[in-house]
Design an enzyme around this catalytic site. Structure first.
Site, PDB file in Angstrom:
ATOM      1  N   CYS A  23       0.883  -0.963  -0.131  1.00 55.90           N
ATOM      2  CA  CYS A  23      -0.078   0.121   0.043  1.00 55.90           C
ATOM      3  C   CYS A  23       0.850   1.274   0.044  1.00 55.90           C
ATOM      4  O   CYS A  23       2.223   1.132   0.363  1.00 55.90           O
ATOM      5  CB  CYS A  23      -0.960   0.014   1.188  1.00 55.90           C
ATOM      6  SG  CYS A  23      -1.885  -1.560   1.444  1.00 55.90           S
ATOM      7  N   ARG A  34       1.308   1.989  -5.983  1.00 54.77           N
ATOM      8  CA  ARG A  34       1.529   0.951  -4.855  1.00 54.77           C
ATOM      9  C   ARG A  34       0.261  -0.074  -4.580  1.00 54.77           C
ATOM     10  O   ARG A  34       0.417  -0.714  -3.753  1.00 54.77           O
ATOM     11  CB  ARG A  34       2.191   1.448  -3.647  1.00 54.77           C
ATOM     12  CG  ARG A  34       3.476   2.360  -3.804  1.00 54.77           C
ATOM     13  CD  ARG A  34       3.849   2.989  -2.609  1.00 54.77           C
ATOM     14  NE  ARG A  34       4.105   1.854  -1.581  1.00 54.77           N
ATOM     15  CZ  ARG A  34       5.456   1.580  -1.485  1.00 54.77           C
ATOM     16  NH1 ARG A  34       6.539   1.967  -2.490  1.00 54.77           N
ATOM     17  NH2 ARG A  34       5.588   0.751  -0.614  1.00 54.77           N
ATOM     18  N   TRP A  65      -3.510  -1.805  -1.593  1.00 57.80           N
ATOM     19  CA  TRP A  65      -3.543  -3.137  -2.263  1.00 57.80           C
ATOM     20  C   TRP A  65      -3.959  -4.122  -1.168  1.00 57.80           C
ATOM     21  O   TRP A  65      -3.266  -4.329  -0.174  1.00 57.80           O
ATOM     22  CB  TRP A  65      -2.219  -3.290  -2.699  1.00 57.80           C
ATOM     23  CG  TRP A  65      -1.987  -4.490  -3.687  1.00 57.80           C
ATOM     24  CD1 TRP A  65      -2.043  -4.580  -4.892  1.00 57.80           C
ATOM     25  CD2 TRP A  65      -1.550  -5.841  -3.260  1.00 57.80           C
ATOM     26  NE1 TRP A  65      -1.840  -5.727  -5.490  1.00 57.80           N
ATOM     27  CE2 TRP A  65      -1.465  -6.623  -4.435  1.00 57.80           C
ATOM     28  CE3 TRP A  65      -1.124  -6.704  -2.118  1.00 57.80           C
ATOM     29  CZ2 TRP A  65      -1.265  -8.004  -4.371  1.00 57.80           C
ATOM     30  CZ3 TRP A  65      -0.909  -7.727  -2.025  1.00 57.80           C
ATOM     31  CH2 TRP A  65      -0.794  -8.496  -3.157  1.00 57.80           C
ATOM     32  N   ASN A  81       0.851   0.378   5.895  1.00 57.96           N
ATOM     33  CA  ASN A  81       1.371  -0.414   4.920  1.00 57.96           C
ATOM     34  C   ASN A  81       2.254  -1.727   5.674  1.00 57.96           C
ATOM     35  O   ASN A  81       2.873  -1.434   6.264  1.00 57.96           O
ATOM     36  CB  ASN A  81       2.296   0.450   4.047  1.00 57.96           C
ATOM     37  CG  ASN A  81       3.036  -0.369   2.940  1.00 57.96           C
ATOM     38  OD1 ASN A  81       2.644  -1.215   2.700  1.00 57.96           O
ATOM     39  ND2 ASN A  81       4.260   0.054   2.548  1.00 57.96           N
ATOM     40  N   GLY A  82       1.675  -2.663   5.172  1.00 54.05           N
ATOM     41  CA  GLY A  82       2.464  -3.996   5.652  1.00 54.05           C
ATOM     42  C   GLY A  82       1.313  -5.130   6.197  1.00 54.05           C
ATOM     43  O   GLY A  82       0.364  -4.956   5.762  1.00 54.05           O
ATOM     44  N   GLU A  97      11.755 -12.979 -18.993  1.00 56.35           N
ATOM     45  CA  GLU A  97      11.225 -11.733 -18.888  1.00 56.35           C
ATOM     46  C   GLU A  97      10.078 -11.372 -19.670  1.00 56.35           C
ATOM     47  O   GLU A  97       9.158 -10.557 -19.183  1.00 56.35           O
ATOM     48  CB  GLU A  97      12.395 -10.932 -19.012  1.00 56.35           C
ATOM     49  CG  GLU A  97      12.002  -9.443 -18.787  1.00 56.35           C
ATOM     50  CD  GLU A  97      11.417  -9.049 -17.457  1.00 56.35           C
ATOM     51  OE1 GLU A  97      11.471  -9.810 -16.445  1.00 56.35           O
ATOM     52  OE2 GLU A  97      11.113  -7.753 -17.524  1.00 56.35           O
ATOM     53  N   LYS A 116       6.195  -9.835 -18.521  1.00 54.42           N
ATOM     54  CA  LYS A 116       5.784  -8.417 -18.980  1.00 54.42           C
ATOM     55  C   LYS A 116       4.627  -8.664 -19.742  1.00 54.42           C
ATOM     56  O   LYS A 116       3.667  -7.869 -19.324  1.00 54.42           O
ATOM     57  CB  LYS A 116       7.094  -7.947 -19.770  1.00 54.42           C
ATOM     58  CG  LYS A 116       7.098  -6.466 -19.717  1.00 54.42           C
ATOM     59  CD  LYS A 116       8.132  -5.997 -18.649  1.00 54.42           C
ATOM     60  CE  LYS A 116       7.872  -6.661 -17.456  1.00 54.42           C
ATOM     61  NZ  LYS A 116       9.177  -6.427 -16.262  1.00 54.42           N
ATOM     62  N   GLU A 155       1.810  -9.780 -17.113  1.00 54.11           N
ATOM     63  CA  GLU A 155       1.444  -8.778 -16.015  1.00 54.11           C
ATOM     64  C   GLU A 155       0.717  -7.786 -16.632  1.00 54.11           C
ATOM     65  O   GLU A 155      -0.403  -7.336 -15.852  1.00 54.11           O
ATOM     66  CB  GLU A 155       2.611  -8.026 -15.864  1.00 54.11           C
ATOM     67  CG  GLU A 155       3.474  -8.480 -14.699  1.00 54.11           C
ATOM     68  CD  GLU A 155       4.533  -7.587 -14.540  1.00 54.11           C
ATOM     69  OE1 GLU A 155       5.832  -7.210 -15.319  1.00 54.11           O
ATOM     70  OE2 GLU A 155       4.980  -7.091 -13.237  1.00 54.11           O
ATOM     71  N   HIS A 191      10.256 -31.471 -25.265  1.00 55.14           N
ATOM     72  CA  HIS A 191      10.247 -32.491 -24.346  1.00 55.14           C
ATOM     73  C   HIS A 191       8.761 -32.166 -23.416  1.00 55.14           C
ATOM     74  O   HIS A 191       8.624 -32.791 -22.142  1.00 55.14           O
ATOM     75  CB  HIS A 191      11.157 -32.285 -23.021  1.00 55.14           C
ATOM     76  CG  HIS A 191      12.747 -32.700 -23.564  1.00 55.14           C
ATOM     77  ND1 HIS A 191      12.951 -33.938 -24.165  1.00 55.14           N
ATOM     78  CD2 HIS A 191      13.845 -32.000 -23.876  1.00 55.14           C
ATOM     79  CE1 HIS A 191      14.165 -33.911 -24.528  1.00 55.14           C
ATOM     80  NE2 HIS A 191      14.768 -32.649 -24.551  1.00 55.14           N
ATOM     81  N   LYS A 220       3.551  -2.149  -7.004  1.00 53.73           N
ATOM     82  CA  LYS A 220       4.901  -2.027  -7.907  1.00 53.73           C
ATOM     83  C   LYS A 220       5.831  -2.662  -6.626  1.00 53.73           C
ATOM     84  O   LYS A 220       6.758  -3.239  -6.993  1.00 53.73           O
ATOM     85  CB  LYS A 220       5.294  -0.484  -7.640  1.00 53.73           C
ATOM     86  CG  LYS A 220       6.469  -0.130  -8.301  1.00 53.73           C
ATOM     87  CD  LYS A 220       6.713  -0.371  -9.574  1.00 53.73           C
ATOM     88  CE  LYS A 220       8.288   0.109 -10.299  1.00 53.73           C
ATOM     89  NZ  LYS A 220       8.455  -0.662 -11.134  1.00 53.73           N
TER      90      LYS A 220
END
Ligand code: M6R
Length: 600
Positions: A2, A27, A75, A101-102, A473, A477, A480, A496, A595
């Site tokens: 957050c 955030r 969040w 936040n946490g 990567e 991306k 996301e 395989h 983020k």
């Protein structure tokens, strides 16, 4: 995950808090709220589910007055996004308000204890216990009440607290979650990150874990848990306001992709002397050159940077490199090697798993070197040594310029350790910022390709060696921000198993920048095409191996094959960005993501 903000000064606080929250919305964006103490010492709380624009509307309809307040953008972890679960949370009498936040890990136990003391909870959040505990310990001294409260909290927190009875104070505290204090002549601010502070001041102070600060409009006093006052220097932030603004770009993500030539140039400049020779601070050079084993770790995109580095360093320096995801490394049994050092990579420097890993490695006595983008972050303060990337603030949730500058920093380490060809490697590095610009000059080509392909339901990336790391990567991306099902495969692994997934609805992006493996990759492309897939190849200019196999080829400027990731990933970043926009998503604020992942 957050964002929290706070303001105490001479001006009306509500707009200042809303502006600050706007700069922290990356955030978390499930709900938002503010609490402001009026001139008549009345606590006014406005909070609402959804994006910050909902809160702005609410504050327009029901304004608040006063020059001391706190704010939050959420969040959700405990409890669904809803008006009631939004912060700020208050005590029962609604005279104390808290933003957090946490995660409070012992919140159930504390909730049960408070309920026994006749506290009625209104939300499902872990954070609400903090407001009630502060009230429980409050006896006219807010600092003392906060101190007694945080002694009872397990978990992580950055909190800001206001209280009707003490309208000239803002009290903040932190453990394992970021918090920065901004110092102005006639106001003091706090925020989870630097960007909200930049329009007010560049003078900041950082709180360490288990410290509490009492803020007035013209003073800050910092204390430890025993109540001893701690002196803390005021530092100056080098970022400017434009760095934290969109500056005419439609999204932060596009701006940050386009800033890569500058970010790469700035990062490299910090590693060169006036003659253009590679130069590291002596202590870092000694640490790196003395290592017989390298362990590199990070999460998400930072882990992919670590993976690329392992291929590059092993090839040019013959130093064994072990790469482990930080969220795994912190829990696995790590066997310490002789003369081992660990490089921890994190854009934010606040990622919970990376910090926990750092602490675990330090307890094993392994020397640590942080690569981060944020001056003063937890990682930089706790690691033995730190190298900063010079990417400027990265606001979009999807990491772009932070990744390529991490790669560049790691490549300079490889060049420092190189057994041969050091000047050729350095020349190749020096060319990368300009080559990134040449690539970006052609971004419309990728935009056109995305316009045709964005509705593909399956996109697979494949490559070998560093191209495999960039495939991972690229897939991250794309998933996301476009929510497309995308995966990455080491090209040799295709037969395989994964090839069973390939059909006519599949787009396969083949990264082909390793000359010794062109023909192997060409065979893999033929295999997926034989199953009906469409194939896009990313390779160097003047390579014609794939001319008759690929449906489309995107060519990147020629560089040393080990350094191709910095260029090839820009193509994937742009592809993901344009697919996201085509689908009507907000690439800066993808669903379910935030983020800075400051929780496990
Ligand atoms: O701040 P960090 O570099 O430690 O963050 C690590 C990951 O959370 C981050 O890279 C994440 O995977 C990004 N959203 C990727 O775009």
């Amino acid at each position: 995950m957050c964002g929290i903000v706070g303001y105490i000064g001479k001006d009306a606080s509500s707009q200042i808090l809303l502006d600050a929250l706007r700069r922290l919305e990356y955030r978390g964006y499930d709900s938002a709220g503010i609490a402001v103490i009026s001139e008549k010492r009345k606590l006014q709380v406005r909070k609402i589910k959804g994006r910050l624009s909902n809160l702005e509307l609410l504050v327009q309809q029901k304004p608040v007055t006063g020059s001391c307040g706190i704010g939050h953008t959420r969040w959700a972890t405990h409890g669904e996004p809803s008006d009631l679960n939004s912060h700020p949370h208050t005590d029962v009498s609604q005279s104390i308000a808290v933003v957090h936040n946490g995660i409070i890990e012992n919140h159930e136990e504390l909730r049960a204890w408070l309920e026994k003391h006749h506290v009625d909870f209104v939300s499902q959040t872990d954070s609400e216990v903090i407001a009630h505990l502060i009230d429980f310990h409050y006896n006219g001294d807010l600092l003392l009440a906060v101190r007694e409260t945080i002694k009872r909290l397990d978990g992580s927190y950055a909190i800001a607290v206001v209280c009707e009875e003490q309208p000239d104070l803002l009290v903040v505290a932190r453990k394992d979650s970021p918090l920065v204090i901004g110092r102005c002549d006639d106001a003091t601010l706090i925020a989870s990150d630097v960007p909200p502070l930049l329009s007010h001041t560049k003078k900041v102070q950082y709180l360490n874990d288990l410290e509490i600060a009492v803020l007035t409009k013209d003073d800050v006093k910092i204390y430890n848990l025993d109540g001893d006052e701690i002196k803390r220097d005021i530092e100056t932030i080098e970022w400017n306001m434009e760095a934290a603004e969109k500056c005419g770009y439609e999204h932060f993500m596009l701006k940050e992709i386009c800033e890569q030539p500058k970010a790469l140039g700035d990062t490299l400049r910090h590693k060169l002397d006036k003659q253009g020779n590679l130069v590291f601070p002596q202590d870092i050079e000694t640490m790196i050159k003395g290592a017989k084993h390298l362990l590199i770790t990070g999460c998400g995109t930072a882990y992919h940077a670590a993976m690329v580095a392992s291929y590059v360093i092993e090839q040019v320096a013959s130093v064994p490199v072990e790469v482990v995801i930080a969220s795994e490394l912190r829990y696995k049994t790590h066997i310490r090697k002789e003369d081992e050092i660990c490089i921890l990579i994190s854009q934010s420097g606040e990622t919970a798993d990376t910090i926990a890993t750092l602490r675990m490695l330090k307890s094993l006595g392994i020397p640590t070197l942080a690569i981060t983008n944020v001056v003063g972050c937890t990682l930089s303060r706790e690691a033995d040594k730190v190298m900063y990337t010079q990417a400027g603030p990265e606001i979009a949730v999807a990491s772009t310029k932070a990744f390529t500058t991490q790669l560049l920093s790691l490549f300079t380490i490889a060049a420092l350790l190189a057994k041969a060809e050091q000047s050729a490697l350095l020349d190749a590095l020096k060319n990368l910022p300009g080559q990134a610009q040449l690539l970006l000059d052609r971004l419309e080509d990728i935009q056109r390709f995305a316009a045709n392909q964005f509705n593909k339901t399956k996109v697979f990336f494949m490559g070998r060696l560093v191209d495999y790391a960039i495939s991972l990567e690229s897939a991250l991306k794309l998933k996301e921000i476009s929510y497309t099902h995308s995966e990455a495969f080491a090209a040799g692994e295709l037969k395989h198993g994964p090839i069973a997934l390939v059909d006519t609805s599949t787009l396969v992006v083949a990264l082909c920048t390793q000359p010794a493996l062109y023909t192997k990759m060409d065979s893999n492309i033929k295999e997926v095409k034989a199953r009906g897939a469409t194939a896009l190849v990313i390779t160097f200019e003047e390579v014609h191996t794939f001319d008759h196999t690929a449906d489309m080829i995107f060519r990147i400027p020629k560089t040393h094959p080990l350094f191709s990731p910095i260029l090839s990933v820009i193509v994937s970043q742009l592809y993901a960005y344009y697919c996201s926009v085509q689908k009507g998503n907000d690439p800066d604020k993808p669903r379910n993501l935030a983020k800075s992942v400051t929780v496990e």
